[in-house]
Design a protein around this motif. Structure first.
Motif, mmCIF file in Angstrom:
data_model
loop_
_atom_site.group_PDB
_atom_site.id
_atom_site.type_symbol
_atom_site.label_atom_id
_atom_site.label_comp_id
_atom_site.label_asym_id
_atom_site.label_seq_id
_atom_site.Cartn_x
_atom_site.Cartn_y
_atom_site.Cartn_z
ATOM 1 N N UNK A 54 77.652 -61.888 54.835
ATOM 2 C CA UNK A 54 78.789 -61.059 54.430
ATOM 3 C C UNK A 54 79.807 -61.928 53.714
ATOM 4 N N UNK A 55 80.214 -61.504 52.513
ATOM 5 C CA UNK A 55 81.234 -62.247 51.747
ATOM 6 C C UNK A 55 82.551 -61.488 51.811
ATOM 7 N N UNK A 56 83.637 -62.245 52.014
ATOM 8 C CA UNK A 56 84.985 -61.691 51.896
ATOM 9 C C UNK A 56 85.557 -62.176 50.564
ATOM 10 N N UNK A 57 85.919 -61.241 49.703
ATOM 11 C CA UNK A 57 86.498 -61.616 48.410
ATOM 12 C C UNK A 57 87.870 -60.964 48.260
ATOM 13 N N UNK A 193 82.457 -69.352 57.268
ATOM 14 C CA UNK A 193 82.652 -70.374 56.236
ATOM 15 C C UNK A 193 83.853 -69.988 55.382
ATOM 16 N N UNK A 194 84.880 -70.839 55.426
ATOM 17 C CA UNK A 194 86.111 -70.536 54.693
ATOM 18 C C UNK A 194 86.120 -71.312 53.384
ATOM 19 N N UNK A 221 76.321 -64.732 59.207
ATOM 20 C CA UNK A 221 77.125 -65.639 58.371
ATOM 21 C C UNK A 221 78.172 -64.839 57.614
ATOM 22 N N UNK A 222 79.414 -65.324 57.689
ATOM 23 C CA UNK A 222 80.499 -64.732 56.908
ATOM 24 C C UNK A 222 81.087 -65.827 56.042
ATOM 25 N N UNK A 223 81.213 -65.555 54.751
ATOM 26 C CA UNK A 223 81.759 -66.554 53.831
ATOM 27 C C UNK A 223 82.951 -65.968 53.084
ATOM 28 N N UNK A 224 84.066 -66.701 53.106
ATOM 29 C CA UNK A 224 85.216 -66.361 52.260
ATOM 30 C C UNK A 224 85.040 -67.138 50.971
ATOM 31 N N UNK A 228 83.480 -65.076 42.572
ATOM 32 C CA UNK A 228 82.734 -63.819 42.666
ATOM 33 C C UNK A 228 81.253 -63.997 42.359
ATOM 34 N N UNK A 229 80.939 -64.925 41.448
ATOM 35 C CA UNK A 229 79.516 -65.191 41.167
ATOM 36 C C UNK A 229 78.832 -65.693 42.438
ATOM 37 N N UNK A 230 79.557 -66.535 43.176
ATOM 38 C CA UNK A 230 78.991 -67.048 44.422
ATOM 39 C C UNK A 230 78.762 -65.915 45.418
ATOM 40 N N UNK A 231 79.749 -65.036 45.553
ATOM 41 C CA UNK A 231 79.593 -63.897 46.467
ATOM 42 C C UNK A 231 78.358 -63.081 46.073
ATOM 43 N N UNK A 232 78.190 -62.868 44.772
ATOM 44 C CA UNK A 232 77.045 -62.087 44.285
ATOM 45 C C UNK A 232 75.726 -62.807 44.572
ATOM 46 N N UNK A 233 75.750 -64.143 44.489
ATOM 47 C CA UNK A 233 74.519 -64.917 44.706
ATOM 48 C C UNK A 233 74.135 -64.992 46.183
ATOM 49 N N UNK A 234 75.101 -65.230 47.070
ATOM 50 C CA UNK A 234 74.718 -65.575 48.451
ATOM 51 C C UNK A 234 74.779 -64.426 49.441
ATOM 52 N N UNK A 235 75.492 -63.334 49.121
ATOM 53 C CA UNK A 235 75.710 -62.316 50.150
ATOM 54 C C UNK A 235 74.914 -61.040 49.882
ATOM 55 N N UNK A 236 74.710 -60.303 50.962
ATOM 56 C CA UNK A 236 74.106 -58.973 50.850
ATOM 57 C C UNK A 236 75.146 -57.878 51.088
#
Length: 273
Positions: A54-57, A193-194, A221-224, A228-236
Motif C-alpha cells: 500500500x502506497x500513501x501519496x 516505510x517512510x 507493507x506500507x510505503x509513504x 508517484x512513479x515509485x508508487x505506481x511501480x511498487x504498490x497494488x
C-alpha cells in the motif's frame, strides 16, 4: 519438517495463515491526530492487508507520514500528539492500555527516510532485535536469523565477509537495506516505510524497490512516497492524502488512470503538489 522451523518461524506462519482469511492486517477506523490544538489527520479509515503493498501519496505536509506513524505508535514520542479513533492489528486495539509498545514496534517495523543503522557492527545491527526479544536460544540460531534477514534484504552477498564492520561504513543504499534487515529480523507482521528511497541514488532506489516486490505477501507493507512513479511501480493499493484527509483509496492502477476524485486527478496530473 518441523525440525527446520524455529518457534518464531512457527509463530510467523500462524500469523501469516490468519492474515489470509480475509481480515485486514491493520484496520484504522475514524482516526484523527492532533498536535496540541492543530488537527493533522481528520477522520481517516483504511484497511491494510498482507497481500498488497500500500502506497500513501500526496503533497508535502498532507499528513501521510503522520498517519503512517500512528500505525506503530511512533507519535507517542511527541508530547503534544493525541490520537483519536481506533487502530487494530489482527483485531487487537494497538492503543489499548494493555498493549506493549515495544512488542508492537517489533510486530510493526519502521524504516525511516534517512538510513539509521546503529553505530555497531553489521551483525549486531541485525542481531539487536532478536537478542532483546529473546528470539534466539543459541549463538548458531542467532547467526541463522542474521543470515536469513540479510538474505531477505538482498544484502548478504555484499556483506557476508565483513559482518564485523560497522553498519555506518556501508553506502547509503546498503545502510537502508541493513535497516530493512534489522526490521525483518524480529519476524514483524507489518513493515512501514517512510520515504525509504528519498535519500538514495537511482541505482540504490531500484534495489529497494526490487526488495519491496520480493517481500510482498510475506509482510504487509506500507510505503509513504513523494514519487508517484515509485508508487505506481511498487504498490497494488494507493491512498491519496490531502490536507489531513484521505481523499481516495483503491487499486493503484485505478487511482493513476481513472481516479474518482477531482483532487486526486489534479495531483496525479501535476496541477498541484
Amino acid at each position: 519438517m518441523m525440525t527446520d522451523m524455529s518457534m518464531s518461524d512457527i509463530a510467523a506462519h500462524q500469523r501469516a495463515d490468519h492474515s489470509h482469511d480475509g481480515d485486514p492486517r491493520i484496520r484504522a477506523e475514524n482516526v484523527s491526530v492532533f498536535y496540541g490544538n492543530k488537527k493533522a489527520i481528520d477522520d481517516v479509515s483504511i484497511d491494510i492487508d498482507q497481500d498488497n503493498v500500500t502506497a500513501f501519496i500526496g503533497p508535502s505536509g498532507c499528513g501521510k507520514s503522520t498517519f503512517l506513524r500512528t500505525l506503530n505508535r511512533m507519535n507517542d514520542t511527541i508530547a503534544s500528539a493525541r490520537v483519536e479513533g481506533r487502530i487494530t492489528l489482527d483485531g487487537e486495539d494497538i492503543y489499548s492500555s494493555g498493549m506493549d509498545v515495544v512488542q508492537l514496534r517489533a510486530r510493526v517495523g519502521m524504516v525511516f527516510q534517512k538510513p539509521n543503522p546503529f553505530p555497531k557492527s553489521i551483525f549486531d545491527n541485525v542481531a539487536y532485535g532478536p537478542r532483546i526479544h529473546g528470539l534466539a536460544t543459541s549463538k548458531s540460531e542467532l547467526e541463522g536469523i542474521v543470515e536469513r534477514s540479510l538474505k531477505r534484504a538482498g544484502l548478504w552477498d555484499e556483506v557476508k565477509d565483513r559482518l564485523a564492520d560497522s553498519g555506518t561504513a556501508l553506502s547509503g543504499g546498503q545502510q537502508q537495506r541493513l535497516c530493512i534487515a534489522r526490521a525483518i529480523a524480529v519476524d514483524p507482521e507489518v513493515i512501514l516505510m517512510d520515504e525509504p528511497c528519498s535519500a538514495l541514488d537511482p541505482i540504490a532506489t531500484a534495489k529497494i524497490e526490487e526488495l519491496i516486490h520480493e517481500l510482498r505477501g510475506r509482510y504487509a507493507i506500507v510505503i509513504v512516497t513523494h514519487n508517484m512513479q515509485q508508487a505506481a511501480r511498487v504498490s497494488q493499493r494507493t491512498a491519496f492524502f490531502h490536507l489531513g484527509h484521505l481523499v481516495e483509496y483503491g487499486d493503484t492502477s485505478a487511482i493513476f488512470t481513472n481516479p474518482t476524485e477531482t483532487r486526486t486527478k489534479d495531483y496525479i496530473t501535476g496541477r498541484y503538489g
